[in-house]
Scaffold this active site. Sequence first.
Site, mmCIF file in Angstrom:
data_model
loop_
_atom_site.group_PDB
_atom_site.id
_atom_site.type_symbol
_atom_site.label_atom_id
_atom_site.label_comp_id
_atom_site.label_asym_id
_atom_site.label_seq_id
_atom_site.Cartn_x
_atom_site.Cartn_y
_atom_site.Cartn_z
ATOM 1 N N ARG A 117 69.143 37.440 22.508
ATOM 2 C CA ARG A 117 68.496 36.362 21.747
ATOM 3 C C ARG A 117 66.974 36.472 21.742
ATOM 4 N NH1 ARG A 117 70.206 30.664 23.481
ATOM 5 N NH2 ARG A 117 70.974 31.553 25.423
ATOM 6 N N LYS B 285 32.336 44.696 32.443
ATOM 7 C CA LYS B 285 33.511 45.417 32.923
ATOM 8 C C LYS B 285 33.092 46.303 34.075
ATOM 9 C CE LYS B 285 34.654 49.263 31.826
ATOM 10 N NZ LYS B 285 34.531 50.616 32.500
#
Length: 451
Positions: A15, A333
Amino acid sequence: MPTNLVILAAGQGTRMQSDLPKVLHEVAGAPLLHHAMQAGATLQPDRVVVVTGNGAEDVAAAAQDFDPQVLIAEQTERLGTAHAVAQARTALEGAEGDVIVLYGDTPFVRPETLERMVEARADHAVVVLGFEAADPGRYGRLVMNGDALERIVEFKDATDEERAITLCNSGVICVDAATLFELIEAVGKDNASGEYYLTDIVAIACSRGLSATAVACEEAETLGVNSRADLAAAELVFQNRARSQAMQEGVTLQAPDTVWFAYDTVIGRDALVEPHVVFGPGVTIETGARIRAFSHLEGCHVSRGAVVGPYARLRPGTELAEDVKVGNFVEIKNGILDAGAKVNHLTYIGDASIGAGTNVGAGTVTCNYDGVFKHFTEIGAGAFIGSDTMLVAPVKIGAGAMTASGSVITSDVPADALALGRARQENKPDLARKLMERLREAKRNQSGGNS
């Protein structure tokens, strides 16, 4: 008494309409499987066995990412939950103490609930986790006689009287290791689905004079994920819990419904989080820090008194010391910023260290990537990086040094030096007017030709 875990993670999840195994779909930045493993980990289990099936290799890799010591058992045929647990028998050979069976698609069973199940095992051979369902629907029903659990009836096999019961089965079971597999051997498949139900071990245990009982929990703990809608509901359950817990622990959330946490977000008391902030995995925010609106953080550490945002992005490897300021449209970063450093706007800092008290001007970029390798930029304490400076790594800027605005810095700058790395300006008299006249004439000619 030792405790062991068996986590069933073999289901296909049709599903979900996905090529990804169901238990690897994420809630709060982590696979459903990791949530189940994390809940069980609080019991400090001797052995953890994950039973794989659909996408076995990927599921096993995800389990080992969370716990390198995890044991893997594969269910090659889908013959029901008792059959799935039976696949863990070899991995648990010689195991002492209890086994708790959990489900990789049921992420919210609380550690406290599992502890209550272990405590109940002192007086009963089999302990089942149940819940009072607002809408029992197609859940299996727990048939009780006082505090004794007589049997579990699957909805498909239940009578109308049994379907009226609201105490439902979560599927989570706690049994002594040796007893568990003895009971599973006696499970048959004479039922509506033709499968070996783990739930049948309750009736079998009772028929052998062994006692069984149920421990109840809140329905939200038993939420299983079988569809995309269930996944969205599970995300909301997690976020509401995380927001509530953060505020109870002294964190100010100005607009709680707009803040999104990861499964492992840590925020200290008296920190303030403005609206529309997203925390990815691996974030720690210390006491008194402020995370301003529309910022996104992952894999980073923010110290006391630091201010981040608005509209800032902190990526993995970022370390902000006390009183650091990171402003709007700044991305960092793998950057280490020492105490009091400021990067206030429109800047990219990657693979760099910035010394205490340094000011980085708007539009600065650490040019850290040459197309193959990443290179490091080192900026000393008290430096001043002028606006629109391109720092071409690898490069070092000494303490107290300055760069002129608009510079391209390709060589190291000594301490206290001023670096200028830009071409000499030339002014061409009257050239701007002549150029614009020429362009406008070309546009008029182009328009005339098209008409």
